[in-house]
Enzyme design. Sequence first.
Site, mmCIF file in Angstrom:
data_model
loop_
_atom_site.group_PDB
_atom_site.id
_atom_site.type_symbol
_atom_site.label_atom_id
_atom_site.label_comp_id
_atom_site.label_asym_id
_atom_site.label_seq_id
_atom_site.Cartn_x
_atom_site.Cartn_y
_atom_site.Cartn_z
ATOM 1 N N HIS A 146 0.834 -1.204 0.000
ATOM 2 C CA HIS A 146 0.000 0.000 0.000
ATOM 3 C C HIS A 146 0.871 1.256 0.000
ATOM 4 O O HIS A 146 0.688 2.164 -0.837
ATOM 5 C CB HIS A 146 -0.919 -0.024 1.222
ATOM 6 C CG HIS A 146 -1.817 1.169 1.332
ATOM 7 N ND1 HIS A 146 -3.110 1.167 0.882
ATOM 8 C CD2 HIS A 146 -1.600 2.421 1.847
ATOM 9 C CE1 HIS A 146 -3.665 2.352 1.110
ATOM 10 N NE2 HIS A 146 -2.761 3.128 1.696
ATOM 11 N N GLU A 147 1.818 1.303 0.928
ATOM 12 C CA GLU A 147 2.685 2.487 1.026
ATOM 13 C C GLU A 147 3.666 2.561 -0.142
ATOM 14 O O GLU A 147 4.060 3.654 -0.553
ATOM 15 C CB GLU A 147 3.446 2.458 2.359
ATOM 16 C CG GLU A 147 2.554 2.523 3.589
ATOM 17 C CD GLU A 147 1.642 3.748 3.586
ATOM 18 O OE1 GLU A 147 2.041 4.798 3.027
ATOM 19 O OE2 GLU A 147 0.531 3.657 4.151
ATOM 20 N N HIS A 150 1.930 4.464 -2.857
ATOM 21 C CA HIS A 150 1.979 5.911 -2.615
ATOM 22 C C HIS A 150 3.355 6.484 -2.940
ATOM 23 O O HIS A 150 3.468 7.548 -3.567
ATOM 24 C CB HIS A 150 1.648 6.198 -1.149
ATOM 25 C CG HIS A 150 0.200 6.076 -0.809
ATOM 26 N ND1 HIS A 150 -0.806 6.674 -1.542
ATOM 27 C CD2 HIS A 150 -0.428 5.409 0.199
ATOM 28 C CE1 HIS A 150 -1.977 6.401 -1.006
ATOM 29 N NE2 HIS A 150 -1.779 5.624 0.055
#
Length: 467
Positions: A146-147, A150
């Site tokens: 997820h990170e 980003h």
Amino acid sequence: MIPVSVLVFVMVAWSAVYLTDTILRSSVSHRISYQSWLSSRGLSLSPFHLRWQTTMFNGLFSYCARIRPGALYVWFTSGLVFGVVSMLGSVVLLIRTLQQTITQMTTNNPGAGGQQALQVVVPGVNLPTNQLGYFFLALLLSGIIHELGHAVAALREQVRQLRIFCAGVWHNFVLCVAALLLLFLLPVLLFPVYSTGGGALVIDVVQGSAADGPRGLAVGDLVTSLEDCPIRGVSDWSSCLSHLSHNPQTGYCVPRASLQPSWAHGRPFKRLDGSMDCCSNKSLTDLCFYYSPDQSGGGREYSCLPVRKMVSGSRLCSTDDDCVSDSEHQSSVCVTPSLENQTRFIRVAHPPHTHMLFVGYPPHLQYAVSLTNFVPRFSFLHLDLPVFLETFCKYLLSLSGALAVVNSVPCFALDGQWILNALLEATLASVVSDPQRREMIGFFLLLGGSALLAANVALGLWMVTAR
């Protein structure tokens, strides 16, 4: 539930770490050197929270952000579309889940309203403690991916925009797809070393359960059938048990000459549920059967028989007509176990061993035995490797999907907040020119999304813990 000793150990260990941190921060002689040591390693401590920050992966992220700019543009644009759609979908899913939860609460029926797509997970309550490793490992990988989404999107775009905010949930969705593909392709990938489709392999038997014992099931046994229901894998095991549980008890063809009159073991008597028993000696090897004394099918006679000797290799039947065979020189009769309601007699085939004979409630047999579809082709292979991969993929699919759904919700402090704000700026700037009015619209939408998520979590937690 989680053992008290484990909870005590975690609390004592964390208390010791936090107390040591507090003492060192308060020490005049060690405070500066301790804080410098923490900063150099990117560590920070707060109650029940340990944070680690590092720049060692920045070079890798920067390199990923420069690979094929055109392909990355299409990739993150796809993530933008998915993020906007998933935000709307997550709201619909939360509303549906909330309706199901309220229905279950008001009707006092756990099955009312259908199966929930989202459910609060409480370790030790609805998450087995022996699977906590899978849970935290899948959660860690889902969070990292997820990170990572980003980070790569931010390095590529260089500005805060909708593609960056949607990148996290997009990569969680991609991870879900990857886990799902791996789950379906696992039999193909493991085909050289593990076979499937030949039965369900026993990997664990609950000690002291009905499946345990010298004539029960053991780790490494291959279950091939339950009565006349063939077992090709774990799904067949579950469906066969469900079929046997919801259908009348089957009968067995035995020679008529082998039947003993009921008075040989005492007078038949009624159990509390109305069923009959004729084995008064409480023998573990005998079982009461009923049969029709004549061809007309009228009336019932009862006979206490040595169950393993009589029915281990017998054919299944519903009536005496099913036991007629031209090759037989002696008359046979269809006998049916006389059992309590919902109790079943089941023969479990696991060659080359003799049948395991089970008498009880079929779901108890399902809970007593853990099985896998994968059978090692070589003796040195471990039974648990496919189980680990399969279970991990399922947890990864569930948790990464949950992160994608929850982070898509227009809720304060989640990705959905920034996705909503960016979306409103991109779509309402020409319609609502006043920035304060746009912020007010966004605030109330976020307030509604936050209340919806909070209601789902609170009621879901109550449903799990209160029952």
